[in-house]
Design an enzyme around this catalytic site. Structure first.
Site, PDB file in Angstrom:
ATOM      1  N   ASN A 119       2.666  -4.089   3.271  1.00 12.75           N
ATOM      2  CA  ASN A 119       4.058  -3.741   3.582  1.00 12.75           C
ATOM      3  C   ASN A 119       4.718  -4.830   4.430  1.00 12.75           C
ATOM      4  O   ASN A 119       5.904  -5.121   4.260  1.00 12.75           O
ATOM      5  CB  ASN A 119       4.134  -2.387   4.292  1.00 12.75           C
ATOM      6  CG  ASN A 119       4.212  -1.238   3.293  1.00 12.75           C
ATOM      7  OD1 ASN A 119       4.116  -1.456   2.090  1.00 12.75           O
ATOM      8  ND2 ASN A 119       4.376  -0.020   3.777  1.00 12.75           N
ATOM      9  N   CYS A 171       9.214   3.673   5.371  1.00 11.84           N
ATOM     10  CA  CYS A 171       7.954   2.951   5.600  1.00 11.84           C
ATOM     11  C   CYS A 171       8.080   1.505   6.048  1.00 11.84           C
ATOM     12  O   CYS A 171       7.551   1.154   7.096  1.00 11.84           O
ATOM     13  CB  CYS A 171       7.073   3.070   4.374  1.00 11.84           C
ATOM     14  SG  CYS A 171       6.445   4.762   4.246  1.00 11.84           S
TER      15      CYS A 171
END
Ligand code: NAD
Ligand code: UGA
Length: 435
Positions: free
Chosen positions: A207, A259
């Site tokens: 991420n 996220c």
């Protein structure tokens, strides 16, 4: 196999349905009674293509059930997936692990010898090692199997993952996870086996890398704005280098959602804790560049309204944090809309899916169910979430509805020629020659 999935939000509801679809007998568990009742009736609490039909199929077949009882879950199966939220703590960038800990502590007393508790939630590196002793007292083990699905394509991402990462502490745990995912690996999904620390790190590193790519191209857009260069051509030409690749180089308003923003902050906070803050210090800049794109969009829009939003009408196209989802958690579009409203404008927001969720968070914005209504008498139109249907809009027809045909394409996906030909003034990040 019998499995439980604890926490039936975006990740858990999709995981539970997909596991049932691939042949397992699944019990979904959540503390939210309303959510459990809706899921049991086959209704997902959010928009996710393909999920509703899959839920209805598996619930009707009796291979998927839901409950609010962790005790029932501990009795039902020997393999438990933990999919609860790990939000940002209000007092720092670190992850709040209270839900994960509540599940581990709630399950532990009822677990049978040999049970495997598999974390899917995104957690700070070292979490599994820290929690392992709390399960060991019941003869149970912990593993970490991070989730990489994207909202909007969650079902496809789960059934055809680009990789399954199994962070395990024993050969038995590896064998258990191989059995769970056998239908997916048989269809070609790569299965990477590692320890739990590396598995946790794969998730936050991935991420972080995605967020860095987005902020990199947005930093280039800032340079383009000063130098008169075109960031779309730059991104296309860079992306054609196979070592760089075109994905996640779409310049514009930047990343949001539940996220990427919280994960880079949690990673930076965790790196500080372990004495390696400097190793990921660049993530603070990635975050700052991202925040700056929201301010730059507001400033660009303000220039189009003569330097002030006071008593102006602003139309906003898009409220979800990305197209294909009704999720508005940390939505860049809504952050911009709210700032424009705060500076004095009347703001009307359109979105094909996310209006209800948006209204719950930003009740002071106005909402319109069709684009024309949102754009009526607008002094500027802001394109903030790139739903495909916005590319089908007729710029000539909309020009007749607004007060002044001015468009900020903050996602860089509308056709500038078509809009300009219909008389619109244009602005877009990283494309200074458009206007
Ligand atoms: P979410 O907020 O949509 O869902 C979490 C669910 O857990 C909620 O339904 C909540 O009621 C439930 N819950 C909380 N405490 C509980 C408890 N003690 N027992 C049972 N249920 C409980 O969260 P999400 O978006 O599904 O994310 C879950 C985790 O997965 C997070 O760590 C997130 O970072 C990670 N993740 C999310 C995505 C995504 O696209 N949303 C993708 C990959 C990973
Ligand atoms: C992201 C990751 O892509 C998933 O692999 C991961 O599992 C998930 O986070 C997670 O951990 O929750 P998601 O947040 O659903 O998935 O959406 P993305 O498609 O990654 O988009 C994130 C944000 O970046 C959106 O706001 C999107 O508009 C923005 N974005 C994306 C850009 O601004 N430019 C791009 O080039 C790509």
């Amino acid at each position: 196999m019998r499995l439980t999935v604890i926490g039936t939000g975006y990740v858990g509801a999709v995981h539970a349905a997909c596991m049932a679809e691939t042949g397992h007998e699944v019990l979904g568990v959540d503390v939210d009674e309303e959510r459990v009742a809706a899921l049991a009736a086959g209704h997902p609490p959010f928009h996710e293509p393909g999920l509703s039909a899959m839920l209805q199929r598996t619930v009707a077949a009796g291979t998927l059930r839901f409950t609010t009882s962790l005790e029932e879950a501990a009795r039902f199966a020997d393999t438990h997936f933990v999919c609860v939220g790990t939000p940002q703590r209000p007092d720092s960038g670190a992850a709040d692990l209270r839900h994960v800990e509540a599940v581990v502590d709630g399950l532990a007393p009822g677990l049978r010898e040999g049970a495997l508790v598999v974390g899917k939630s995104t957690v700070p590196v070292g979490t599994a090692d820290r929690l392992a002793p709390r399960l060991a007292v019941s003869g149970a083990e912990i593993a970490w199997n991070p989730e990489f699905l994207r909202e909007g394509s969650a079902v496809q991402d789960t059934l055809r993952p680009e990789r399954i990462v199994a962070g395990v502490r024993s050969a038995g745990a590896e064998a258990r996870l191989r059995a769970v995912y056998a239908p997916l690996t048989a269809a070609g999904a790569p299965f990477v086996v590692t320890d739990t620390v590396t598995a946790e790190l794969v998730k936050v590193a991935s991420n972080s890398f995605l967020a860095t790519k987005i902020s990199f191209i947005n930093a280039m857009a800032e340079i383009c704005d000063v130098m008169g260069a075109d960031v779309l051509t730059l991104a296309e030409a860079m992306g054609r280098d196979s070592r760089i690749g075109p994905a996640f180089l779409s310049p514009g308003l930047g990343f949001g959602g539940s996220c990427l923003p919280k994960d880079i902050r949690a990673f930076a906070a965790r790196a500080e804790e372990i004495g390696r803050g400097e190793s990921v210090a660049f993530l603070r800049q990635v975050d700052e560049i991202n925040a700056r794109q929201r301010r730059r969009t507001v400033d660009l829009a303000e220039r189009f309204t003569g330097g002030s939003f006071e008593d102006r009408d602003v139309a906003v196209l898009g409220a979800a944090f990305k197209p294909g989802s009704d999720d508005v958690r940390d939505s860049p579009a809504l952050a911009v809309a709210e700032e424009v409203r705060r500076r004095g404008a009347r703001v009307r927001v359109h979105d094909p899916e996310a209006i209800d969720n948006a209204r719950a968070v930003y009740p002071e914005l106005q909402y319109a169910l069709d684009v024309t209504k949102a754009c009526e008498q607008a002094d500027v139109v802001l394109h903030l979430t790139e739903w495909p249907q916005y590319r089908e809009l007729d710029p000539a027809a909309l020009a007749g509805v607004v007060r002044a045909p001015a468009l900020v394409d903050a996602r860089n996906t509308l056709d500038p020629q078509a809009w300009r030909a219909a008389g619109w003034r244009l602005g877009a990040p990283g494309r200074p020659r458009l206007g």
